[in-house]
Design an enzyme around this catalytic site. Structure first.
Site, PDB file in Angstrom:
ATOM      1  N   ASP A  55       0.600  -1.065   0.140  1.00 21.15           N
ATOM      2  CA  ASP A  55       0.161  -0.161   0.292  1.00 21.15           C
ATOM      3  C   ASP A  55       0.740   1.399   0.074  1.00 21.15           C
ATOM      4  OD1 ASP A  55       1.049  -0.093   2.856  1.00 21.15           O
ATOM      5  OD2 ASP A  55      -0.789  -0.749   3.536  1.00 21.15           O
ATOM      6  N   HIS A 106       6.244  -7.848  -0.960  1.00 22.17           N
ATOM      7  CA  HIS A 106       5.608  -8.175  -1.761  1.00 22.17           C
ATOM      8  C   HIS A 106       5.138  -7.308  -2.778  1.00 22.17           C
ATOM      9  CE1 HIS A 106       3.869 -10.872   1.089  1.00 22.17           C
ATOM     10  NE2 HIS A 106       5.191 -12.018   0.975  1.00 22.17           N
ATOM     11  N   GLY A 152       1.296  -6.121  13.312  1.00 18.53           N
ATOM     12  CA  GLY A 152       0.771  -6.331  12.200  1.00 18.53           C
ATOM     13  C   GLY A 152       0.191  -7.564  11.512  1.00 18.53           C
TER      14      GLY A 152
END
Length: 314
Positions: A146, A161, A260
């Protein structure tokens, strides 16, 4: 349970616009954060001690750090994609082999991009960026696509990723910014419109097959090849050179903090195994169980954006 988030897209003079009421408000940013117990002051002190003793801290983050920015994850109880819907993420092999699947993916991405690209870092991202500037954070590895760590100013960063803000040609390797592709979509689809219901973790939305059918997808400007977001889809593998690079950073570190992530995906979990082999102390901040709880000397079930700003990196 199926949720509808009212994200609406309409074309206007060839330019797509998302409903501004759905930009990441404080309320919407909490939709995807699982329930967690109140902060335990003793646990906060333990994490403070862990960070204080760390001189070359490596941090690995996952989707759980971005849920507080309004981006859903896959696995969180009750609020993750798998809990909210029976839909599953796109597979790499399907995307590569099938033009209709690429058309569906890009139509969904086109609608979702204005909202996805507008998400902003939350206090957890900013805290880690501050740790880096103060010399506490040695390296940051994120499984997220993101770009929120980059937006927060992190530079000692590996995007394991990839990143949704870049587009890659599968045939010639040309890279272009995702915003440039959005403009090409708008030119090719000046009258196309769609209303979407639901938001996926990687920036696309849910559309019907009928909505997708007339959507036009551009090819690579350089070679006419197939375009793909510069991310690792499910079923694909991380570049071996990138894996080797992160293994080296782990071996250079003196401690590892997971933030997270449930560590269910092997591409991230393998670095925990490397840390264990090096006998590095491991701390985990994640709401809910992880694959490596038994390897951690400290486990905290708290919101990342609530806890990390409390830690003094000095």
């Amino acid at each position: 349970m199926k949720m509808s988030f009212g994200l609406t897209f309409r074309s206007a003079k060839g330019r797509g616009m998302a409903n501004p009421s759905r930009q990441c408000s404080k309320g919407s940013s909490r939709l995807f954060v699982p329930a967690s117990p109140p902060l335990d002051p003793e646990k906060v002190k333990e994490l403070q001690r862990f960070i204080t003793l760390s001189k070359r801290l490596l941090v690995m983050t996952g989707a759980g750090i971005s849920t507080e920015s309004g981006i859903p994850d896959y696995r969180s109880e009750n609020v993750g994609l798998y809990a909210r819907t029976d839909r599953r993420p796109i597979q790499h092999s399907d995307f590569v082999r099938s033009a209709p699947i690429r058309q569906r993916y890009w139509a969904r991405s086109f609608v979702g991009w204005p909202q996805f690209s507008s998400h902003q870092p939350n206090p957890a991202h900013w805290a880690l960026s501050t740790w880096e500037k103060l010399g506490k954070l040695y390296w940051l590895v994120t499984q997220n696509v993101d770009a929120l760590h980059t937006k927060a100013g992190s530079r000692r960063l590996t995007e394991l990723h990839g990143c949704m803000h870049r587009v890659l040609c599968l045939d010639c390797g040309e890279q272009t910014p995702r915003g440039v592709l959005q403009e090409r979509f708008q030119v090719l689809n000046p009258t196309w419109s769609a209303e979407a219901h639901g938001l996926a973790p990687d920036g696309d939305v849910f559309l019907s097959e009928e909505q997708v059918r007339s959507f036009q997808v551009p090819s690579c400007i350089q070679c006419g090849g197939r375009l793909k977001p510069d991310v690792v889809f499910f079923g694909d593998t991380v570049n071996p050179d990138k894996v080797d690079f992160v293994h080296k950073r782990v071996k250079e570190a003196d401690s590892l903090l997971v933030v997270g992530s449930s560590l269910q995906v092997y591409s991230g979990y393998r670095f925990i195994l490397t840390a264990q082999e090096k006998k590095l102390p491991i701390a985990i901040l994640n709401i809910g169980p992880t694959r490596s709880d038994d390897l951690a000397c400290l486990k905290l079930n708290s919101r990342c954006g609530e806890l990390l700003p409390l830690i003094d990196p000095h």
